[in-house]
Design an enzyme around this catalytic site. Structure first.
Site, PDB file in Angstrom:
ATOM      1  N   ALA A  63       0.860  -1.172   0.000  1.00 57.34           N
ATOM      2  CA  ALA A  63       0.000   0.000   0.000  1.00 57.34           C
ATOM      3  C   ALA A  63       0.903   1.230   0.000  1.00 57.34           C
ATOM      4  O   ALA A  63       2.038   1.155   0.455  1.00 57.34           O
ATOM      5  CB  ALA A  63      -0.854  -0.012   1.256  1.00 57.34           C
ATOM      6  N   GLY A 102       0.247  -4.903   0.731  1.00 58.04           N
ATOM      7  CA  GLY A 102      -0.958  -4.832  -0.082  1.00 58.04           C
ATOM      8  C   GLY A 102      -0.771  -5.405  -1.479  1.00 58.04           C
ATOM      9  O   GLY A 102      -1.732  -5.884  -2.096  1.00 58.04           O
ATOM     10  N   GLU A 105      -1.229  -8.966  -1.055  1.00 58.79           N
ATOM     11  CA  GLU A 105      -2.646  -9.184  -0.715  1.00 58.79           C
ATOM     12  C   GLU A 105      -3.521  -9.115  -1.969  1.00 58.79           C
ATOM     13  O   GLU A 105      -4.527  -9.825  -2.078  1.00 58.79           O
ATOM     14  CB  GLU A 105      -3.104  -8.161   0.329  1.00 58.79           C
ATOM     15  CG  GLU A 105      -2.450  -8.405   1.683  1.00 58.79           C
ATOM     16  CD  GLU A 105      -2.745  -7.309   2.687  1.00 58.79           C
ATOM     17  OE1 GLU A 105      -2.196  -6.197   2.523  1.00 58.79           O
ATOM     18  OE2 GLU A 105      -3.526  -7.551   3.614  1.00 58.79           O
ATOM     19  N   GLU A 125       4.060  -5.882   7.195  1.00 57.09           N
ATOM     20  CA  GLU A 125       3.273  -4.848   7.891  1.00 57.09           C
ATOM     21  C   GLU A 125       3.681  -4.630   9.346  1.00 57.09           C
ATOM     22  O   GLU A 125       3.666  -3.498   9.843  1.00 57.09           O
ATOM     23  CB  GLU A 125       1.772  -5.205   7.834  1.00 57.09           C
ATOM     24  CG  GLU A 125       1.082  -4.828   6.531  1.00 57.09           C
ATOM     25  CD  GLU A 125       1.252  -5.864   5.424  1.00 57.09           C
ATOM     26  OE1 GLU A 125       2.119  -6.755   5.552  1.00 57.09           O
ATOM     27  OE2 GLU A 125       0.519  -5.778   4.424  1.00 57.09           O
TER      28      GLU A 125
HETATM   29  C1  3H9 Z   1       0.666  -2.311   3.431  1.00 55.23           C
HETATM   30  O1  3H9 Z   1       0.750  -2.767   2.333  1.00 55.23           O
HETATM   31  C2  3H9 Z   1      -0.580  -2.285   4.256  1.00 55.23           C
HETATM   32  C3  3H9 Z   1      -1.731  -3.120   3.776  1.00 55.23           C
HETATM   33  O2  3H9 Z   1      -1.643  -4.419   4.305  1.00 55.23           O
HETATM   34  C4  3H9 Z   1      -3.019  -2.577   4.293  1.00 55.23           C
HETATM   35  C5  3H9 Z   1      -3.477  -1.255   3.832  1.00 55.23           C
HETATM   36  C6  3H9 Z   1      -4.772  -0.844   4.417  1.00 55.23           C
HETATM   37  N1  3H9 Z   1       4.627   3.416  -0.058  1.00 55.23           N
HETATM   38  O3  3H9 Z   1      13.297   1.764  -0.556  1.00 55.23           O
HETATM   39  P1  3H9 Z   1      13.574   2.441  -1.842  1.00 55.23           P
HETATM   40  C7  3H9 Z   1       9.167   4.659  -2.081  1.00 55.23           C
HETATM   41  S1  3H9 Z   1       1.975  -1.559   4.211  1.00 55.23           S
HETATM   42  C8  3H9 Z   1       5.071   4.588  -0.495  1.00 55.23           C
HETATM   43  O4  3H9 Z   1      14.570   3.535  -1.846  1.00 55.23           O
HETATM   44  P2  3H9 Z   1      14.620  -0.038  -2.889  1.00 55.23           P
HETATM   45  C9  3H9 Z   1      10.335   5.099  -1.211  1.00 55.23           C
HETATM   46  O5  3H9 Z   1       9.928   6.023  -0.254  1.00 55.23           O
HETATM   47  C10 3H9 Z   1       3.258  -1.530   2.989  1.00 55.23           C
HETATM   48  N2  3H9 Z   1       6.308   4.773  -0.977  1.00 55.23           N
HETATM   49  O6  3H9 Z   1      13.966   1.399  -2.996  1.00 55.23           O
HETATM   50  C11 3H9 Z   1      11.280   5.675  -2.240  1.00 55.23           C
HETATM   51  O7  3H9 Z   1      10.799   6.961  -2.559  1.00 55.23           O
HETATM   52  P3  3H9 Z   1      11.811   8.120  -2.978  1.00 55.23           P
HETATM   53  C12 3H9 Z   1       3.964  -2.817   2.893  1.00 55.23           C
HETATM   54  C13 3H9 Z   1       7.119   3.720  -1.028  1.00 55.23           C
HETATM   55  O8  3H9 Z   1      14.733  -0.537  -4.250  1.00 55.23           O
HETATM   56  C14 3H9 Z   1      11.047   4.775  -3.452  1.00 55.23           C
HETATM   57  O9  3H9 Z   1       9.770   4.163  -3.253  1.00 55.23           O
HETATM   58  N3  3H9 Z   1       5.114  -2.656   2.032  1.00 55.23           N
HETATM   59  C15 3H9 Z   1       6.710   2.462  -0.595  1.00 55.23           C
HETATM   60  O10 3H9 Z   1      15.820   0.018  -2.023  1.00 55.23           O
HETATM   61  C16 3H9 Z   1      12.082   3.693  -3.602  1.00 55.23           C
HETATM   62  O11 3H9 Z   1      12.174   2.976  -2.379  1.00 55.23           O
HETATM   63  C17 3H9 Z   1       6.301  -2.315   2.507  1.00 55.23           C
HETATM   64  O12 3H9 Z   1       6.505  -2.148   3.698  1.00 55.23           O
HETATM   65  C18 3H9 Z   1       5.403   2.322  -0.093  1.00 55.23           C
HETATM   66  N4  3H9 Z   1       4.919   1.153   0.322  1.00 55.23           N
HETATM   67  O13 3H9 Z   1      13.562  -0.933  -2.120  1.00 55.23           O
HETATM   68  C19 3H9 Z   1       7.417  -2.178   1.489  1.00 55.23           C
HETATM   69  N5  3H9 Z   1       7.737   1.592  -0.767  1.00 55.23           N
HETATM   70  O14 3H9 Z   1      12.524   7.620  -4.203  1.00 55.23           O
HETATM   71  C20 3H9 Z   1       8.203  -0.940   1.740  1.00 55.23           C
HETATM   72  C21 3H9 Z   1       8.733   2.293  -1.301  1.00 55.23           C
HETATM   73  O15 3H9 Z   1      10.931   9.300  -3.193  1.00 55.23           O
HETATM   74  N6  3H9 Z   1       9.204  -0.710   0.731  1.00 55.23           N
HETATM   75  N7  3H9 Z   1       8.369   3.581  -1.471  1.00 55.23           N
HETATM   76  O16 3H9 Z   1      12.717   8.284  -1.789  1.00 55.23           O
HETATM   77  C22 3H9 Z   1      10.361  -1.398   0.679  1.00 55.23           C
HETATM   78  O17 3H9 Z   1      10.612  -2.310   1.444  1.00 55.23           O
HETATM   79  C23 3H9 Z   1      11.363  -0.979  -0.357  1.00 55.23           C
HETATM   80  O18 3H9 Z   1      11.040   0.325  -0.759  1.00 55.23           O
HETATM   81  C24 3H9 Z   1      11.398  -1.880  -1.621  1.00 55.23           C
HETATM   82  C25 3H9 Z   1      12.320  -1.209  -2.678  1.00 55.23           C
HETATM   83  C26 3H9 Z   1      11.981  -3.234  -1.227  1.00 55.23           C
HETATM   84  C27 3H9 Z   1      10.037  -2.036  -2.210  1.00 55.23           C
END
Ligand code: 3H9
Length: 700
Positions: A63, A102, A105, A125
């Site tokens: 999400a 998400g 999901e 999460e």
């Molecule tokens: C969820 O899903 C809840 C649901 O169950 C329920 C909902 C009701 N959102 O880390 P990076 C941005 S909770 C917004 O540098 P990498 C990040 O800020 C979510 N932005 O790259 C950055 O922005 P910027 C569960 C996000 O290649 C850019 O993307 N998911 C999100 O080293 C690049 O990110 C997670 O917890 C996000 N969800 O790693 C995953 N994710 O360039 C969280 C990333 O402006 N994310 N951004 O600075 C990660 O673990 C890593 O970002 C990922 C990529 C592995 C995906």
């Protein structure tokens, strides 16, 4: 279809593609686009199956966390995912990159799931203080069983496609091109007349999901996510999947998930997530700043630090030479590295062949000339200024002209070190934390003359070696150690004199959320280092008294902590468990008497407050002096280098939550009680008086 979701109909197959770089995080536009695309595809007569996939580097990575501070805008996750699941034609998720939260999901709401073989899947999460709240807590137990689902969610770390297949999350692993593999898989399903298969209609397998298992899971969660509420909420939601019909379970998931989203824990964890992603934004540096190629590295010093640093490079395929003047020390150091790798192999976390590969990248030499052709040389000799100056002078004459020379000093003045070389612009601090092969934090110290190219190279390098690299300016102890020594640890020493015991301080700060208390930490790190700093830097004389009087006396007795089985605490042979030591009690009483301090009882609450407030006040000075670029940088350093509980966000975030006016008033009252060393940082005073926060100051 929409600017972030495309619908292509290729003969009988409809392909829905989410395309919203960088990570296809599911925001309102994507949800609306998915709703429209699936409704359209499902209504198209000639469409026999629908594929959900993503463009760019990854399947939906979750999400969009940026939306969590406001109520989730329509259409909501449950509505969209239920439209996907209720399609009358088979729906297949085809994943690549990281299908997280998400994103996964959404895939669980599809009828079948495939992924390319290097894709990773997870529900992280809990690391954000929430639960899989887009149907995941109810669908995953139905798909893979309650026990495996709970393990998967609380495990946090994503799994690879092979493991996901074994668990039953994936139906098919694609070896090759995603598009081609996905379409072939869909065609094979159509050929087999495989129809829709709703996850929500599956029965939950509850094998092994019993009281004993739950007790074990709770114990583990209590250790790994101590102080956090999210793991218990996940257990509640998975219990619902076991005990309630799907629709009721989803209703409860909305309630539990909704409350979690607005909790203090979740807000703090979101804050630190984004703070971590800010650390690479440095004034005067851009993506275009030239980087110096680093393909070959040398480390000077084969002690614990040098060896640990070397492993980081070998782990990512960068050859590294360790140089030590003593062959005996060198062989011992290389032996320790091999033992470390062997331990990882025995724990099943590294293959024997990988160990051999990594060891083949590490070589040793007793000849300084071995560094002549290296791109980067990291000095990791004993923390002694004279020695470091001598070493830098010598290696400056040996290193090639464009080599970067870094020092791993944890406290010393890097400008002074750079000044003895002919290339101050190529000198930088790379402050690794011990054990250097394990700890994620790297403080990158920008000295006065360090060039933008060298800094950009080091930031880049920190990512390559999988470290969290935070840039700091030059001052005693840089960001982390200065806050620790001048802030909270100094205050802890003071509280010992006033009446607290080492056990009480350790217990209070452990309960606050640190992995261990400050006195136990001194014992583990070795009191000799701090003792030598106090002896040689004149800090004891230049600071208002008392200043680390207890630590100094403990060190004077040769009680250097765990290594001598006695420090603030005592230790049994071969054990790391701190035990009460009456010798320390006596020493503290004598020292207090000498200083004319009347000892009394200090309440736990006061210990926690003085420890954290002293830390924050020093952080405010560091911000104002420009040693740290942002409050978030300080918080990331404390999360990754010192075990500050992430669910509290970090010291500077915590101060904003307390309110800087309240915080300032407390500091003033401590100043009135204890004297000038509690003088509020001018920045703190200014912000408190203007009703501002550190975050607002940083934004401005
Ligand atoms: C969820 O899903 C809840 C649901 O169950 C329920 C909902 C009701 N959102 O880390 P990076 C941005 S909770 C917004 O540098 P990498 C990040 O800020 C979510 N932005 O790259 C950055 O922005 P910027 C569960 C996000 O290649 C850019 O993307 N998911 C999100 O080293 C690049 O990110 C997670 O917890 C996000 N969800 O790693 C995953 N994710 O360039 C969280 C990333 O402006 N994310 N951004 O600075 C990660 O673990 C890593 O970002 C990922 C990529 C592995 C995906």
């Amino acid at each position: 279809m929409s600017d972030v979701v495309n619908l292509d109909i290729v003969k009988e197959i409809a392909v829905v593609t989410v395309d919203d770089p960088p990570v296809n995080a599911i925001n309102q536009k994507i949800r609306a686009g998915l709703k429209k695309a699936f409704e359209t595809a499902n209504a198209e007569k000639e469409v026999e199956a629908i594929v959900l996939m993503c463009a760019g580097r990854t399947f939906m990575a979750g999400a969009d966390i940026k939306e969590f501070d406001e109520p989730i805008a329509e259409p909501g996750y449950h509505e969209v995912f239920s439209i996907i699941e209720n399609c009358s034609k088979p729906v297949v998720a085809a994943m690549h990159g990281t299908a997280l939260g998400g994103g996964l999901e959404a895939a669980l709401a599809c009828h079948y799931r495939c992924a390319i073989k290097d894709a990773r899947m997870g529900l992280p999460e809990v690391s954000l203080g929430i639960i899989p709240g887009a149907g995941g807590s109810q669908r995953l137990p139905r798909l893979i069983g309650a026990k495996a689902a709970l393990e998967f969610i609380l495990g946090i770390t994503p799994v690879g496609a092979k493991k996901a297949y074994e668990l039953g999350i994936l139906d098919h692993v694609i070896d090759g091109d995603l598009n081609e593999g996905a379409l072939n898989y869909v065609r094979s399903l159509l050929a087999d007349a495989a129809g829709p298969r709703k996850t929500s209609e599956l029965n939950v397998n509850t094998d092994g999901y019993d009281g004993e298992f739950l007790a074990e899971v709770r114990e583990r969660a209590g250790r790994l996510a101590r102080g956090q509420k999210a793991p218990e909420l996940v257990i509640e939601a998975v219990n619902n999947a076991v005990n309630l019909p799907f629709d009721e379970g989803i209703r409860e998931e909305k309630r539990i998930g909704g409350d979690a989203l607005v909790s203090d824990e979740a807000k703090a964890l979101r804050y630190i997530f984004f703070a971590e992603r800010q650390i690479g934004n440095i004034p005067n540096l851009s993506k275009d700043t030239a980087k110096i190629p680093i393909e070959d590295v040398a480390i000077l010093g084969s002690g614990t630090m040098g060896g640990g640093i070397a492993m980081n490079f070998a782990n990512v395929g960068i050859p590294v030479t360790i140089v030590d003047v003593s062959d005996e020390a060198l062989q011992r150091g290389l032996g320790v590295i091999e033992k470390n790798y062997q331990n990882t192999v025995s724990r099943g976390r590294l293959a024997q062949s990988q160990m051999a590969e990594r060891l083949s990248l590490i070589s040793g030499s007793t000849d300084y000339n071995a560094i002549a052709d290296k791109d980067l040389v990291i000095e990791a000799v004993f923390e002694d200024m004279e020695l470091k100056l001598r070493v830098f002078k010598e290696i400056d004459g040996i290193c090639k002209e464009d080599a970067i020379i870094a020092t791993n000093t944890s406290t010393l003045n890097i400008d002074e070190i750079a000044a003895v070389t002919s290339r101050p612009e190529k000198v930088v601090g790379l402050h690794f934390f011990s054990p250097a092969n394990v700890m994620k934090l790297l403080e990158i110290i920008r000295a006065e003359k360090t060039s933008p190219e060298v800094l950009a190279t080091c930031i880049n390098l920190s990512k390559r070696i999988k470290k969290v690299g935070v840039v700091a300016g030059v001052c005693f102890g840089f960001i982390g150690n200065r806050m620790m020594l001048e802030g909270c640890h100094r205050e802890a020493d003071q509280m010992l004199l006033e009446g607290a015991s080492p056990e009480q301080i350790d217990r209070v700060m452990y309960d606050f959320g640190f992995p261990m208390g400050p006195m136990a930490m001194h014992d583990m790190a070795g009191i000799d280092v701090m003792h030598s700093i106090l002896k040689t830097t004149g800090k004891k004389e230049s600071n208002p008294k008392p200043y680390f009087n207890v630590l100094y006396e403990v060190g004077n007795l040769g009680r250097f902590g765990q290594k001598t089985r006695a420090g603030f605490h005592r230790y049994e042979e071969g054990s790391r468990v701190p035990l009460h030591d009456p010798v320390t009690d006596q020493l503290i009483i004598q020292e207090a008497e000498k200083l004319g301090i009347t000892r009394g009882r200090i309440e736990d609450g006061e210990i926690e407050q003085r420890f954290t407030y002293a830390l924050i006040n020093e952080g405010a000075k560091i911000l104002e002096e420009g040693i740290a670029y942002r409050p978030g940088d300080i918080d990331v350093i404390w999360a990754y280098g010192y075990g500050f509980p992430r669910f509290r966000g970090g010291p500077m975030y915590m101060a904003d939550q307390i309110g800087l006016k309240n915080f300032y008033n407390s500091v003033i009252s401590y100043h009135d009680r204890f004297g000038d060393y509690w003088t509020p940082a001018p920045l703190l005073e200014q912000l408190a008086k203007n009703g501002k926060t550190f975050a607002e100051w940083s934004g401005a």
